[in-house]
Motif scaffolding. Structure first.
Motif, PDB file in Angstrom:
ATOM      1  N   UNK A  57       0.858  -1.187   0.000  1.00 24.81           N
ATOM      2  CA  UNK A  57       0.000   0.000   0.000  1.00 24.81           C
ATOM      3  C   UNK A  57       0.894   1.237   0.000  1.00 24.81           C
ATOM      4  N   UNK A  58       0.652   2.113  -0.974  1.00 23.16           N
ATOM      5  CA  UNK A  58       1.413   3.355  -1.099  1.00 23.16           C
ATOM      6  C   UNK A  58       0.899   4.378  -0.097  1.00 23.16           C
ATOM      7  N   UNK A  59       1.655   5.452   0.059  1.00 22.81           N
ATOM      8  CA  UNK A  59       1.232   6.528   0.957  1.00 22.81           C
ATOM      9  C   UNK A  59      -0.129   7.080   0.561  1.00 22.81           C
ATOM     10  N   UNK A  60      -0.420   7.124  -0.737  1.00 27.75           N
ATOM     11  CA  UNK A  60      -1.694   7.673  -1.212  1.00 27.75           C
ATOM     12  C   UNK A  60      -2.860   6.705  -1.025  1.00 27.75           C
ATOM     13  N   UNK A  61      -2.559   5.463  -0.634  1.00 22.85           N
ATOM     14  CA  UNK A  61      -3.610   4.480  -0.412  1.00 22.85           C
ATOM     15  C   UNK A  61      -3.720   3.443  -1.512  1.00 22.85           C
ATOM     16  N   UNK A  62      -3.060   3.641  -2.636  1.00 25.70           N
ATOM     17  CA  UNK A  62      -3.098   2.682  -3.734  1.00 25.70           C
ATOM     18  C   UNK A  62      -2.519   1.363  -3.263  1.00 25.70           C
ATOM     19  N   UNK A  63      -3.192   0.263  -3.647  1.00 23.11           N
ATOM     20  CA  UNK A  63      -2.736  -1.066  -3.265  1.00 23.11           C
ATOM     21  C   UNK A  63      -2.522  -1.883  -4.535  1.00 23.11           C
ATOM     22  N   UNK A  64      -1.325  -2.462  -4.667  1.00 18.46           N
ATOM     23  CA  UNK A  64      -0.987  -3.238  -5.851  1.00 18.46           C
ATOM     24  C   UNK A  64       0.244  -4.081  -5.573  1.00 18.46           C
ATOM     25  N   UNK A  65       0.541  -4.971  -6.505  1.00 19.35           N
ATOM     26  CA  UNK A  65       1.747  -5.786  -6.412  1.00 19.35           C
ATOM     27  C   UNK A  65       2.773  -5.173  -7.357  1.00 19.35           C
ATOM     28  N   UNK A  66       3.877  -4.646  -6.833  1.00 13.95           N
ATOM     29  CA  UNK A  66       4.879  -4.000  -7.688  1.00 13.95           C
ATOM     30  C   UNK A  66       5.471  -4.992  -8.689  1.00 13.95           C
ATOM     31  N   UNK A  67       5.720  -4.478  -9.869  1.00 15.57           N
ATOM     32  CA  UNK A  67       6.306  -5.356 -10.864  1.00 15.57           C
ATOM     33  C   UNK A  67       6.884  -4.601 -12.045  1.00 15.57           C
ATOM     34  N   UNK A  68       7.066  -3.298 -11.907  1.00 14.33           N
ATOM     35  CA  UNK A  68       7.612  -2.510 -12.997  1.00 14.33           C
ATOM     36  C   UNK A  68       8.662  -1.546 -12.461  1.00 14.33           C
ATOM     37  N   UNK A  69       9.435  -0.976 -13.369  1.00 23.34           N
ATOM     38  CA  UNK A  69      10.501  -0.055 -12.988  1.00 23.34           C
ATOM     39  C   UNK A  69       9.900   1.309 -12.648  1.00 23.34           C
ATOM     40  N   UNK A  70       9.947   1.725 -11.371  1.00 18.97           N
ATOM     41  CA  UNK A  70       9.345   3.002 -10.988  1.00 18.97           C
ATOM     42  C   UNK A  70      10.059   4.212 -11.603  1.00 18.97           C
ATOM     43  N   UNK A  71      11.288   4.026 -12.060  1.00 17.31           N
ATOM     44  CA  UNK A  71      12.042   5.133 -12.653  1.00 17.31           C
ATOM     45  C   UNK A  71      11.433   5.584 -13.983  1.00 17.31           C
ATOM     46  N   UNK A  72      10.595   4.751 -14.592  1.00 14.10           N
ATOM     47  CA  UNK A  72      10.021   5.064 -15.899  1.00 14.10           C
ATOM     48  C   UNK A  72       8.736   5.890 -15.805  1.00 14.10           C
ATOM     49  N   UNK A  73       8.291   6.203 -14.583  1.00  7.91           N
ATOM     50  CA  UNK A  73       7.028   6.902 -14.404  1.00  7.91           C
ATOM     51  C   UNK A  73       7.223   8.099 -13.481  1.00  7.91           C
ATOM     52  N   UNK A  74       6.399   9.134 -13.653  1.00  9.06           N
ATOM     53  CA  UNK A  74       6.476  10.267 -12.720  1.00  9.06           C
ATOM     54  C   UNK A  74       5.957   9.863 -11.347  1.00  9.06           C
ATOM     55  N   UNK A  75       6.398  10.579 -10.319  1.00  7.37           N
ATOM     56  CA  UNK A  75       5.979  10.295  -8.942  1.00  7.37           C
ATOM     57  C   UNK A  75       4.528  10.722  -8.762  1.00  7.37           C
ATOM     58  N   UNK A  76       3.777   9.898  -8.067  1.00  7.35           N
ATOM     59  CA  UNK A  76       2.381  10.189  -7.750  1.00  7.35           C
ATOM     60  C   UNK A  76       2.316  11.503  -6.964  1.00  7.35           C
ATOM     61  N   UNK A  77       1.523  12.477  -7.434  1.00  2.41           N
ATOM     62  CA  UNK A  77       1.451  13.756  -6.718  1.00  2.41           C
ATOM     63  C   UNK A  77       0.948  13.616  -5.283  1.00  2.41           C
ATOM     64  N   UNK A  78       0.006  12.716  -5.052  1.00  2.00           N
ATOM     65  CA  UNK A  78      -0.515  12.524  -3.687  1.00  2.00           C
ATOM     66  C   UNK A  78       0.556  11.942  -2.779  1.00  2.00           C
ATOM     67  N   UNK A  79       1.280  10.929  -3.258  1.00  3.85           N
ATOM     68  CA  UNK A  79       2.356  10.330  -2.461  1.00  3.85           C
ATOM     69  C   UNK A  79       3.414  11.390  -2.129  1.00  3.85           C
ATOM     70  N   UNK A  80       3.776  12.184  -3.136  1.00  2.00           N
ATOM     71  CA  UNK A  80       4.803  13.205  -2.945  1.00  2.00           C
ATOM     72  C   UNK A  80       4.362  14.226  -1.896  1.00  2.00           C
ATOM     73  N   UNK A  81       3.120  14.669  -1.974  1.00  2.00           N
ATOM     74  CA  UNK A  81       2.600  15.647  -1.015  1.00  2.00           C
ATOM     75  C   UNK A  81       2.584  15.077   0.402  1.00  2.00           C
ATOM     76  N   UNK A  82       2.155  13.843   0.551  1.00  3.69           N
ATOM     77  CA  UNK A  82       2.115  13.199   1.870  1.00  3.69           C
ATOM     78  C   UNK A  82       3.523  13.033   2.419  1.00  3.69           C
ATOM     79  N   UNK A  83       4.449  12.570   1.578  1.00  5.57           N
ATOM     80  CA  UNK A  83       5.827  12.368   2.007  1.00  5.57           C
ATOM     81  C   UNK A  83       6.446  13.685   2.474  1.00  5.57           C
ATOM     82  N   UNK A  84       6.242  14.736   1.691  1.00  4.83           N
ATOM     83  CA  UNK A  84       6.812  16.031   2.054  1.00  4.83           C
ATOM     84  C   UNK A  84       6.229  16.566   3.357  1.00  4.83           C
TER      85      UNK A  84
END
Length: 88
Positions: A57-84
Motif C-alpha cells: 500500500x502506497x502513501x496515497x492508499x493505492x494497493x498493488x503488487x509492484x512489478x515494474x521499474x518506478x524510474x520510468x514513471x512520474x511520482x504520484x502527486x498525492x504520495x509526494x505531497x504526503x511524504x513532504x
C-alpha cells in the motif's frame, strides 16, 4: 478434548473461506490513473512483496503488487505531497 468441529471458528474451512475472501479483496486493482505513476512505499514492504508476492500500500492508499521499474514513471502527486508533509 475438543476438536475443530466443536469450534468452527478456530480453523478449518470457515477460516480458509475468510482468508480467501480477504485475499481476493486485497488483490483488486483500484481503478483510476494510479497506474500512470510510481508510488512511495516503505522499503521493507517492497522487499516483502518481492519475496512473497503480497501487495503493498502506497502513501496515497493505492494497493498493488509492484512489478515494474518506478524510474520510468512520474511520482504520484498525492504520495509526494504526503511524504513532504511527513518530512517537514
Amino acid at each position: 478434548m475438543s476438536t475443530p468441529l466443536d469450534r468452527p471458528d478456530s480453523g478449518g474451512l470457515a477460516t480458509l473461506d475468510r482468508e480467501l475472501e480477504e485475499l481476493i479483496r486485497e488483490e483488486n486493482i483500484e481503478p483510476g490513473d494510479h497506474e500512470r505513476f510510481s508510488h512511495y512505499v516503505k522499503k521493507d514492504k517492497i522487499l516483502e512483496s518481492a519475496l512473497t508476492g503480497k501487495p503493498v500500500r502506497a502513501l496515497c492508499g493505492k494497493k498493488w503488487t509492484p512489478g515494474r521499474d518506478p524510474e520510468k514513471f512520474p511520482v504520484c502527486p498525492q504520495c509526494k505531497e504526503i511524504y513532504e508533509s511527513l518530512t517537514s
